[in-house]
Enzyme design. Structure first.
Site, mmCIF file in Angstrom:
data_model
loop_
_atom_site.group_PDB
_atom_site.id
_atom_site.type_symbol
_atom_site.label_atom_id
_atom_site.label_comp_id
_atom_site.label_asym_id
_atom_site.label_seq_id
_atom_site.Cartn_x
_atom_site.Cartn_y
_atom_site.Cartn_z
ATOM 1 N N HIS A 270 0.801 -0.887 -0.106
ATOM 2 C CA HIS A 270 0.111 0.258 -0.302
ATOM 3 C C HIS A 270 0.449 1.618 0.198
ATOM 4 O O HIS A 270 1.620 1.185 0.388
ATOM 5 C CB HIS A 270 -0.529 0.187 0.778
ATOM 6 N N GLU B 219 -6.575 -0.024 -6.115
ATOM 7 C CA GLU B 219 -7.039 0.574 -5.174
ATOM 8 C C GLU B 219 -6.833 2.571 -5.211
ATOM 9 O O GLU B 219 -5.606 2.365 -6.071
ATOM 10 C CB GLU B 219 -7.541 0.844 -3.983
#
Length: 317
Positions: free
Chosen positions: A38, A106
């Site tokens: 991430h 994402e």
């Protein structure tokens, strides 16, 4: 027989703590590692987000467990040619024990370079092209590529493992699972969905590895565990496409404000009952998963590893 590994959450723990947890996982008898990739955590409460490739280098020196990214997005934030180099180096340092888990990503992580966030269909196309680019680079040949989404100009990787790292593909919808079966060396999913495993096998994945991930929260009592899980990972209760589309942790916090404790923990085994945890892991085994990776939510990491080593893993092996 299914194998059980530990899931390192880069969103919740700093890099030194992740390495410490990996050592504890190896000592507790876990057989592999997942590690998230991430740029942002899902919420500010989680509070971390280290650069995964630096952590993987440290892990490769600290432990001997195989490592899988769960998952890397080689589409927008980092060009697939760079991901190919990072994965090749990780495979060398881990003595071949590295698997590159990839997915379509994402907006939370990928929007930070100022690029437009593509549609789901476009991201699947980009992923397929990116996988092809990475596999060409892992041959060690000089690569020039002029594709629909990516360009590579006379690039060659010099530091390569004896065998290219397998690529495991994450997918939750019909089209994504079909793509995983067609081009992946394995499949990644985060729920015990037998229908998705079956679809993966039917689309070309028969005989390939299927990995699953689950979050749990061990504590000395169930009520404390549920409160901890709801506080740190309320996003477990968010359904639909929001996780792919929202760009900032505060947006997830706003949405998570509507998630109750019951909704956040519905799929999260909580508390000190080993049979509750074992039953959740068996669901993955019965659904056809070959490898299941367990992520402990919250600060009770040392107690969790003792609990799983002594009480849970013996029940599922």
């Amino acid at each position: 027989m299914a194998r059980f590994g530990y899931f390192l959450a880069c969103e919740e723990h700093g890099p030194d703590e992740l390495v410490r947890q990996a050592k504890l996982a190896e000592q507790a008898g876990f057989e592999g590692l997942w590690i998230s990739d991430h740029y942002h955590p899902w919420t500010d409460e989680q509070g971390q987000s280290a650069f995964v490739w630096t952590v993987i280098g440290a892990l490769a020196e600290a432990i001997r467990l195989p490592i899988t990214t769960a998952v890397t997005c080689p589409l927008v934030r980092i060009h697939p040619a760079i991901v190919a180099q990072a994965a090749a180096t990780a495979a060398v340092m881990s003595r071949g024990g590295f698997r590159l888990g990839v997915g379509t990503g994402e907006a939370l992580n990928e929007h930070i370079v100022g690029a437009r966030w593509p549609s789901a269909e476009q991201r699947r196309e980009m992923l397929e092209e990116a996988v092809g680019v990475m596999r060409r680079l892992w041959t060690g040949e000089l690569v020039t590529h002029r594709g629909e989404h990516y360009e590579v100009d006379t690039a060659r990787l010099y530091t390569l493992p004896e065998e290219p790292p397998p690529i495991y593909i994450s997918g939750f919808g019909e089209k994504a699972v079909a793509l995983a079966g067609q081009i992946g060396d394995g499949y990644i999913c985060t729920g015990p969905a037998a229908d998705l495993v079956r679809a993966f096998h039917e689309s070309g994945g028969q005989g390939k590895v299927v990995q699953g991930g689950i979050k749990v929260c061990y504590a000395s009592d169930e009520a404390t565990a549920r409160k901890t899980a709801h506080r740190i990972w309320p996003t477990e209760g968010i359904q639909g496409e929001a996780s792919q589309l929202l760009p900032l942790p505060r947006h997830f916090e706003q949405l998570a404000g509507m998630v109750s404790e019951e909704e956040a923990t519905r799929s999260v085994p909580c508390g000190p009952d080993p049979e509750v945890h074992a039953r959740a892991l068996r669901e993955y085994v019965e659904a056809g998963f070959d490898e299941i990776y367990v992520c402990q939510i919250g600060p009770e990491q040392d107690a969790f590893f003792d609990f799983y080593a002594e009480q849970v893993l013996p029940l599922v092996r």
